[in-house]
Design a protein around this motif. Structure first.
Motif, short mmCIF file in Angstrom:
data_model
loop_
_atom_site.label_atom_id
_atom_site.label_comp_id
_atom_site.label_asym_id
_atom_site.label_seq_id
_atom_site.Cartn_x
_atom_site.Cartn_y
_atom_site.Cartn_z
N ILE A 1 0.82 -0.95 -0.01
CA ILE A 1 -0.04 -0.07 0.12
C ILE A 1 1.06 1.34 -0.09
CG2 ILE A 1 -1.83 1.24 1.22
CD1 ILE A 1 -2.63 -1.37 2.31
N GLY A 2 0.88 1.78 -1.24
CA GLY A 2 2.21 2.80 -1.22
C GLY A 2 1.67 4.12 -0.84
N GLN A 3 0.41 4.47 -1.05
CA GLN A 3 -0.15 5.78 -0.84
C GLN A 3 -1.84 5.47 -0.15
OE1 GLN A 3 1.36 8.34 -0.17
NE2 GLN A 3 3.01 8.68 -1.65
N LEU A 4 -1.97 5.84 0.93
CA LEU A 4 -3.42 5.78 1.53
C LEU A 4 -3.77 7.05 1.99
CD1 LEU A 4 -5.89 3.91 2.16
CD2 LEU A 4 -5.24 3.73 4.62
N ALA A 5 -4.77 7.61 1.06
CA ALA A 5 -5.01 9.14 1.42
C ALA A 5 -6.48 9.32 1.29
CB ALA A 5 -4.55 9.83 0.31
N VAL A 6 -6.90 10.19 2.46
CA VAL A 6 -8.37 10.26 2.67
C VAL A 6 -8.45 11.91 2.73
CG1 VAL A 6 -10.25 9.79 3.94
CG2 VAL A 6 -8.93 8.21 3.57
N SER A 7 -9.28 12.27 2.09
CA SER A 7 -9.53 13.77 2.18
C SER A 7 -9.89 14.23 3.77
CB SER A 7 -10.78 14.35 1.29
OG SER A 7 -11.17 15.41 1.41
N PRO A 8 -9.27 15.34 4.17
CA PRO A 8 -9.55 15.47 5.35
C PRO A 8 -10.97 15.83 5.67
CG PRO A 8 -7.75 17.08 4.33
CD PRO A 8 -8.49 16.05 3.08
#
Length: 332
Positions: free
Chosen positions: A256-263
């Protein structure tokens, strides 16, 4: 070119044709220090071709009497979006040539290059010089401490043994779709929002971000995006598989290289949902482990999320930094 009269090493800038030798030195050094990943010639080529890298200025290679590279280093500047400008030091020394002053020479030289970068960009007092040290490389940590560096962060490499395929959780009002089902500009926007201001995260222009996210191991078929009911991107999981690592680690791993969730969407379980969709896809692809790295100091909520999903720490890397005193330019 500079020659060391004691051990007959010569020093010169790195050139693009060196990538095979750089990868060979890195591979044997990684094996000696217990790292479980591989660095390929192509990855070195991509670094050397970055537009902000000036090879004569930013790189150094040490060669033995036969002309073979036995150590190398890079000092590359990042403006940090004006928030956290820094110079990143990277490099390696062949284990057979350690203890002869090569590392000290490299760090001193690259430290001077890094200081010049900061000074010429007007950020000597607000920026710093940074490097990562794998936990098995204790001698390098001692060398850096002697030259004014200090540990400021710890990054954990974490592993999760994938279960038998199960149905991933759902989140009310959220749809999970494939990577290729969404406009890449929306993905770029959400990822930049999610990581803005975080430690050691370098802001990217859209073109650079697109290039980064076409890394050779990237698997769009194993990557996922969370959308709300209006089709707005809420989060993403950018995943990759580096088959070259299998022989080194002896494990079939998906990253999982990037796990991003909008603030604005955090705290709803979207990150966990994306991870579980990734786990299921990894298992279907014949992988056995899920892997990721996390900054244990600035991402307490992320660390808690991963531990809650079953990830366990297997390795750590220390972030060393060197900063300069306001008004003097001397190391702090």
């Amino acid at each position: 070119m500079h020659t060391d009269p004691v051990f007959e090493y010569s020093y010169r800038p790195v050139v693009l044709g060196d990538v095979d030798e750089l990868a060979a030195v890195q591979t044997i050094s990684d094996s000696r220090d217990g790292r479980t990943w591989a660095t390929t010639p192509r990855q070195f080529e991509e670094l050397l071709l970055k537009p902000h890298v000036d090879l004569p200025r930013d790189t150094i290679a040490a060669t033995d009497a036969s002309g073979m590279i036995v150590a190398f280093g890079f000092a590359t500047y990042s403006h940090g979006d004006g928030i956290d400008p820094f110079v990143q030091l990277t490099g390696s020394t062949h284990p057979a040539h350690r203890g002869r002053g090569l590392g000290s020479h490299m760090v001193a030289h690259l430290g001077t290059v890094g200081r010049d970068h900061l000074e010429s960009n007007g950020v000597l007092q607000s920026g710093g010089i940074r490097t990562f040290v794998f936990e098995g490389d204790t001698n390098r940590g001692m060398l850096l401490a002697q030259q004014g560096f200090a540990v400021v962060r710890i990054w954990n490499e974490m592993s999760f043994t994938l279960p038998v395929v199960t149905e991933p959780r759902t989140v009310a009002g959220v749809d999970i779709v494939g990577w290729d089902d969404v406009d890449v500009e929306d993905l770029y926007r959400v990822e930049q929002e999610a990581f803005r201001g975080q430690y050691a995260v370098e802001p990217m222009e859209f073109e650079e971000w697109t290039e980064y996210h076409t890394y050779p191991g990237f698997r769009p078929d194993l990557s996922f995006v969370a959308l709300d009911e209006e089709g707005v991107v809420l989060g993403l999981s950018w995943n990759y598989v580096d088959a070259a690592d299998f022989d080194v680690s002896g494990r079939k791993e998906g990253w999982i290289g990037q796990l991003a969730v909008s603030p604005a969407a955090q705290g709803r379980g979207i990150g966990s949902c994306l991870c579980e969709h990734s786990f299921t896809a990894f298992r279907h692809a014949g992988l056995v482990y899920a892997m990721l790295t996390v900054d244990t100091d600035s991402s307490a909520s992320a660390l808690s999320l991963y531990e809650g999903l079953g990830f366990e720490r297997i390795h750590a890397s220390a972030v060393y930094e060197k900063r300069f005193e306001p008004g003097t330019g001397l190391p702090r």
